[in-house]
Write a protein that holds these residues in place. Structure first.
Motif, mmCIF file in Angstrom:
data_model
loop_
_atom_site.group_PDB
_atom_site.id
_atom_site.type_symbol
_atom_site.label_atom_id
_atom_site.label_comp_id
_atom_site.label_asym_id
_atom_site.label_seq_id
_atom_site.Cartn_x
_atom_site.Cartn_y
_atom_site.Cartn_z
ATOM 1 N N ARG A 99 -19.368 -27.921 -27.955
ATOM 2 C CA ARG A 99 -20.257 -26.871 -27.449
ATOM 3 C C ARG A 99 -19.688 -25.517 -27.861
ATOM 4 O O ARG A 99 -18.479 -25.349 -27.980
ATOM 5 N N THR A 100 -20.591 -24.580 -28.043
ATOM 6 C CA THR A 100 -20.154 -23.215 -28.331
ATOM 7 C C THR A 100 -20.367 -22.358 -27.090
ATOM 8 O O THR A 100 -21.242 -22.629 -26.266
ATOM 9 N N ALA A 101 -19.556 -21.338 -26.987
ATOM 10 C CA ALA A 101 -19.641 -20.392 -25.874
ATOM 11 C C ALA A 101 -18.964 -19.105 -26.316
ATOM 12 O O ALA A 101 -18.207 -19.093 -27.294
ATOM 13 N N GLN A 102 -19.212 -18.069 -25.577
ATOM 14 C CA GLN A 102 -18.440 -16.843 -25.775
ATOM 15 C C GLN A 102 -17.096 -17.117 -25.109
ATOM 16 O O GLN A 102 -16.988 -17.110 -23.895
ATOM 17 N N SER A 103 -16.076 -17.441 -25.907
ATOM 18 C CA SER A 103 -14.824 -17.922 -25.319
ATOM 19 C C SER A 103 -13.722 -16.875 -25.210
ATOM 20 O O SER A 103 -12.689 -17.137 -24.602
ATOM 21 N N LEU A 104 -13.930 -15.692 -25.764
ATOM 22 C CA LEU A 104 -12.935 -14.638 -25.617
ATOM 23 C C LEU A 104 -13.105 -14.006 -24.241
ATOM 24 O O LEU A 104 -14.152 -13.438 -23.926
ATOM 25 N N MET A 105 -12.088 -14.130 -23.431
ATOM 26 C CA MET A 105 -12.157 -13.651 -22.049
ATOM 27 C C MET A 105 -11.624 -12.227 -21.973
ATOM 28 O O MET A 105 -10.422 -12.009 -21.922
ATOM 29 N N ARG A 106 -12.546 -11.282 -21.970
ATOM 30 C CA ARG A 106 -12.174 -9.857 -21.969
ATOM 31 C C ARG A 106 -12.159 -9.249 -20.572
ATOM 32 O O ARG A 106 -11.494 -8.247 -20.349
ATOM 33 N N ASP A 107 -12.940 -9.833 -19.674
ATOM 34 C CA ASP A 107 -13.060 -9.281 -18.324
ATOM 35 C C ASP A 107 -13.432 -10.411 -17.372
ATOM 36 O O ASP A 107 -13.599 -11.561 -17.789
#
Length: 126
Positions: A99-107
Motif C-alpha cells: 500500500r502507498t501512503a504519505q509516510s513522511l511524518m512531519r507533524d
C-alpha cells in the motif's frame, strides 16, 4: 485488531538486532497475526540515518522494494511512500500486499494519518 508493525526504522542497525534475538523471528512468524512493515526509504533516500548508505555498501538498491525483500516472508503487508508507488508491483506477491501512503511524518497530523493507513492495511489483512 491485532498485528505486528515493523516501523520505518533502519533495517540493519535498528530492526535486525531485534529480529536476530534467539527465537524472535520465529515468534513473530508464529504469532498468527498480520505483520506489516513501513519503509524507511523514500525516493531512494533514508528519512533519517545511514540506511541508504548501508544499502549501497551491501550492494542493494536504495529502494523501498529492497527493504521489503530484505524482510522477506516475514511481511504480510508493506507500506511505502506515495512517491514510490511504482514499486508496489515489485513488492506485492500472493502472500504480501503493498500500500502507498504519505509516510513522511512531519507533524502530528501526518503521524496520525500514517497510523490510520497502517491500521487500515492491518484490518484488510485480517
Amino acid at each position: 485488531l491485532t498485528g505486528i508493525v515493523i516501523c520505518p526504522s533502519n533495517p540493519f542497525l535498528s530492526i535486525d538486532p531485534i529480529l536476530s534475538l534467539r527465537g524472535c523471528r520465529e515468534a513473530i512468524a508464529a504469532a498468527g497475526v498480520p505483520v506489516i512493515g513501513v519503509s524507511p526509504i523514500i525516493s531512494g533516500r533514508a528519512v533519517k540515518g545511514p540506511a541508504a548508505k548501508l544499502m549501497e555498501e551491501l550492494d542493494m538498491p536504495n529502494t523501498a522494494a529492497a527493504v521489503a525483500d530484505y524482510y522477506g516472508d516475514l511481511l504480510d503487508g508493506f507500506i511505502i511512500d506515495d512517491c514510490d508507488r511504482e514499486q508496489c508491483a515489485q513488492i506485492a506477491n500472493p502472500r504480501r500486499q503493498c500500500r502507498t501512503a504519505q509516510s513522511l511524518m512531519r507533524d502530528l497530523a501526518s503521524k496520525r494519518q500514517l497510523a490510520v493507513d497502517t491500521l487500515s492495511l492491518l484490518a484488510e489483512l485480517h
